[in-house]
Design a protein around this motif. Structure first.
Motif, PDB file in Angstrom:
ATOM      1  N   ARG A  85       0.511   0.295   3.919  1.00  0.00           N
ATOM      2  CA  ARG A  85       0.792  -1.127   3.659  1.00  0.00           C
ATOM      3  C   ARG A  85      -0.535  -1.819   3.407  1.00  0.00           C
ATOM      4  O   ARG A  85      -1.496  -1.630   4.159  1.00  0.00           O
ATOM      5  CB  ARG A  85       1.459  -1.793   4.874  1.00  0.00           C
ATOM      6  CG  ARG A  85       2.837  -1.298   5.178  1.00  0.00           C
ATOM      7  CD  ARG A  85       3.904  -2.185   4.544  1.00  0.00           C
ATOM      8  NE  ARG A  85       5.117  -1.416   4.322  1.00  0.00           N
ATOM      9  CZ  ARG A  85       6.006  -1.683   3.354  1.00  0.00           C
ATOM     10  NH1 ARG A  85       5.809  -2.692   2.545  1.00  0.00           N
ATOM     11  NH2 ARG A  85       7.079  -0.950   3.206  1.00  0.00           N
ATOM     12  N   CYS A  86      -0.548  -2.664   2.385  1.00  0.00           N
ATOM     13  CA  CYS A  86      -1.751  -3.412   2.067  1.00  0.00           C
ATOM     14  C   CYS A  86      -2.076  -4.363   3.230  1.00  0.00           C
ATOM     15  O   CYS A  86      -1.191  -5.078   3.708  1.00  0.00           O
ATOM     16  CB  CYS A  86      -1.512  -4.198   0.781  1.00  0.00           C
ATOM     17  SG  CYS A  86      -2.851  -5.310   0.368  1.00  0.00           S
ATOM     18  N   ILE A  87      -3.334  -4.360   3.680  1.00  0.00           N
ATOM     19  CA  ILE A  87      -3.691  -5.233   4.808  1.00  0.00           C
ATOM     20  C   ILE A  87      -3.741  -6.700   4.398  1.00  0.00           C
ATOM     21  O   ILE A  87      -3.735  -7.581   5.247  1.00  0.00           O
ATOM     22  CB  ILE A  87      -5.054  -4.856   5.459  1.00  0.00           C
ATOM     23  CG1 ILE A  87      -6.190  -4.865   4.437  1.00  0.00           C
ATOM     24  CG2 ILE A  87      -4.966  -3.505   6.155  1.00  0.00           C
ATOM     25  CD1 ILE A  87      -7.581  -4.812   5.086  1.00  0.00           C
ATOM     26  N   ASP A  88      -3.779  -6.977   3.095  1.00  0.00           N
ATOM     27  CA  ASP A  88      -3.828  -8.369   2.654  1.00  0.00           C
ATOM     28  C   ASP A  88      -2.440  -8.939   2.377  1.00  0.00           C
ATOM     29  O   ASP A  88      -2.074  -9.976   2.903  1.00  0.00           O
ATOM     30  CB  ASP A  88      -4.701  -8.507   1.405  1.00  0.00           C
ATOM     31  CG  ASP A  88      -6.191  -8.413   1.751  1.00  0.00           C
ATOM     32  OD1 ASP A  88      -6.517  -8.440   2.956  1.00  0.00           O
ATOM     33  OD2 ASP A  88      -7.002  -8.307   0.825  1.00  0.00           O
ATOM     34  N   CYS A  89      -1.656  -8.241   1.533  1.00  0.00           N
ATOM     35  CA  CYS A  89      -0.375  -8.823   1.132  1.00  0.00           C
ATOM     36  C   CYS A  89       0.825  -8.099   1.747  1.00  0.00           C
ATOM     37  O   CYS A  89       1.953  -8.563   1.617  1.00  0.00           O
ATOM     38  CB  CYS A  89      -0.264  -8.858  -0.397  1.00  0.00           C
ATOM     39  SG  CYS A  89      -0.053  -7.230  -1.127  1.00  0.00           S
ATOM     40  N   GLY A  90       0.590  -6.963   2.408  1.00  0.00           N
ATOM     41  CA  GLY A  90       1.689  -6.249   3.051  1.00  0.00           C
ATOM     42  C   GLY A  90       2.530  -5.400   2.127  1.00  0.00           C
ATOM     43  O   GLY A  90       3.469  -4.749   2.577  1.00  0.00           O
ATOM     44  N   ARG A 106      -5.852  -1.444   0.896  1.00  0.00           N
ATOM     45  CA  ARG A 106      -5.329  -2.543   0.089  1.00  0.00           C
ATOM     46  C   ARG A 106      -4.608  -1.988  -1.135  1.00  0.00           C
ATOM     47  O   ARG A 106      -4.958  -0.911  -1.614  1.00  0.00           O
ATOM     48  CB  ARG A 106      -6.458  -3.457  -0.402  1.00  0.00           C
ATOM     49  CG  ARG A 106      -7.082  -4.316   0.674  1.00  0.00           C
ATOM     50  CD  ARG A 106      -8.155  -5.213   0.070  1.00  0.00           C
ATOM     51  NE  ARG A 106      -8.689  -6.139   1.058  1.00  0.00           N
ATOM     52  CZ  ARG A 106      -9.689  -5.832   1.880  1.00  0.00           C
ATOM     53  NH1 ARG A 106     -10.255  -4.646   1.824  1.00  0.00           N
ATOM     54  NH2 ARG A 106     -10.120  -6.721   2.764  1.00  0.00           N
ATOM     55  N   CYS A 107      -3.646  -2.745  -1.652  1.00  0.00           N
ATOM     56  CA  CYS A 107      -3.021  -2.374  -2.916  1.00  0.00           C
ATOM     57  C   CYS A 107      -4.054  -2.619  -4.022  1.00  0.00           C
ATOM     58  O   CYS A 107      -5.089  -3.255  -3.793  1.00  0.00           O
ATOM     59  CB  CYS A 107      -1.750  -3.194  -3.148  1.00  0.00           C
ATOM     60  SG  CYS A 107      -2.036  -4.940  -3.440  1.00  0.00           S
ATOM     61  N   VAL A 108      -3.761  -2.121  -5.229  1.00  0.00           N
ATOM     62  CA  VAL A 108      -4.725  -2.232  -6.314  1.00  0.00           C
ATOM     63  C   VAL A 108      -5.089  -3.696  -6.600  1.00  0.00           C
ATOM     64  O   VAL A 108      -6.256  -4.050  -6.731  1.00  0.00           O
ATOM     65  CB  VAL A 108      -4.172  -1.563  -7.598  1.00  0.00           C
ATOM     66  CG1 VAL A 108      -5.154  -1.727  -8.755  1.00  0.00           C
ATOM     67  CG2 VAL A 108      -3.915  -0.078  -7.350  1.00  0.00           C
ATOM     68  N   ALA A 109      -4.077  -4.564  -6.656  1.00  0.00           N
ATOM     69  CA  ALA A 109      -4.317  -5.977  -6.982  1.00  0.00           C
ATOM     70  C   ALA A 109      -5.232  -6.634  -5.945  1.00  0.00           C
ATOM     71  O   ALA A 109      -6.179  -7.323  -6.287  1.00  0.00           O
ATOM     72  CB  ALA A 109      -2.991  -6.727  -7.069  1.00  0.00           C
ATOM     73  N   CYS A 110      -4.954  -6.390  -4.646  1.00  0.00           N
ATOM     74  CA  CYS A 110      -5.772  -7.004  -3.600  1.00  0.00           C
ATOM     75  C   CYS A 110      -7.169  -6.402  -3.567  1.00  0.00           C
ATOM     76  O   CYS A 110      -8.148  -7.098  -3.301  1.00  0.00           O
ATOM     77  CB  CYS A 110      -5.102  -6.854  -2.233  1.00  0.00           C
ATOM     78  SG  CYS A 110      -3.631  -7.909  -2.093  1.00  0.00           S
ATOM     79  N   ALA A 111      -7.272  -5.107  -3.832  1.00  0.00           N
ATOM     80  CA  ALA A 111      -8.590  -4.458  -3.859  1.00  0.00           C
ATOM     81  C   ALA A 111      -9.431  -5.088  -4.968  1.00  0.00           C
ATOM     82  O   ALA A 111     -10.606  -5.369  -4.786  1.00  0.00           O
ATOM     83  CB  ALA A 111      -8.451  -2.955  -4.076  1.00  0.00           C
TER      84      ALA A 111
HETATM   85 ZN    ZN Z   1      -2.096  -6.257  -1.584  1.00  0.00          ZN
END
Ligand code: ZN
Length: 116
Positions: A85-90, A106-111
């Protein structure tokens, strides 16, 4: 998170630990070499080579230690069920991304947003 992710992380942890152990042996061997005779880095060309090699090995070990810490943190996330799970957006981190970067948090977008 699935078992293959955990297995992948455990393999990475074993690799990093093995490399750290090997680097520690190499660094100790180098230190023993320096103990022979009176190595003077300023005037002894071999002394300069040895200390360059020493800093390189120490740098590599530093890097492996960081990897090990990251992998340990990821394994904790696997244990508490937050891995993947992305630590920023879940959002779920795609399996392909975890395959390529098992320690990704993080997911690609948040990274990309985080500039990573
Ligand atoms: Zn994310």
């Amino acid at each position: 998170m699935d078992d293959s992710h955990r297995a992948h992380l455990e393999a990475l942890r074993a690799d990093a630990a093995a490399r750290i152990a090997q680097l520690t042996v190499d660094i100790d061997a180098l230190r023993a070499d320096r103990g022979d005779g009176n190595a003077d880095d300023e005037h002894d060309p071999e002394g300069v080579t040895l200390s360059a090699e020493w800093s390189m090995l120490a740098g590599l070990r530093e890097q492996e230690l960081r990897t090990l810490i990251e992998v340990e943190a990821s394994l904790e996330r696997v244990a508490d069920g937050t891995a993947g799970r992305c630590i920023d957006c879940g959002a779920a981190i795609p399996a392909a991304r975890l395959e390529a970067r098992p320690t990704a948090v993080r997911c690609v977008a948040c990274a990309e947003r985080a500039g990573l």
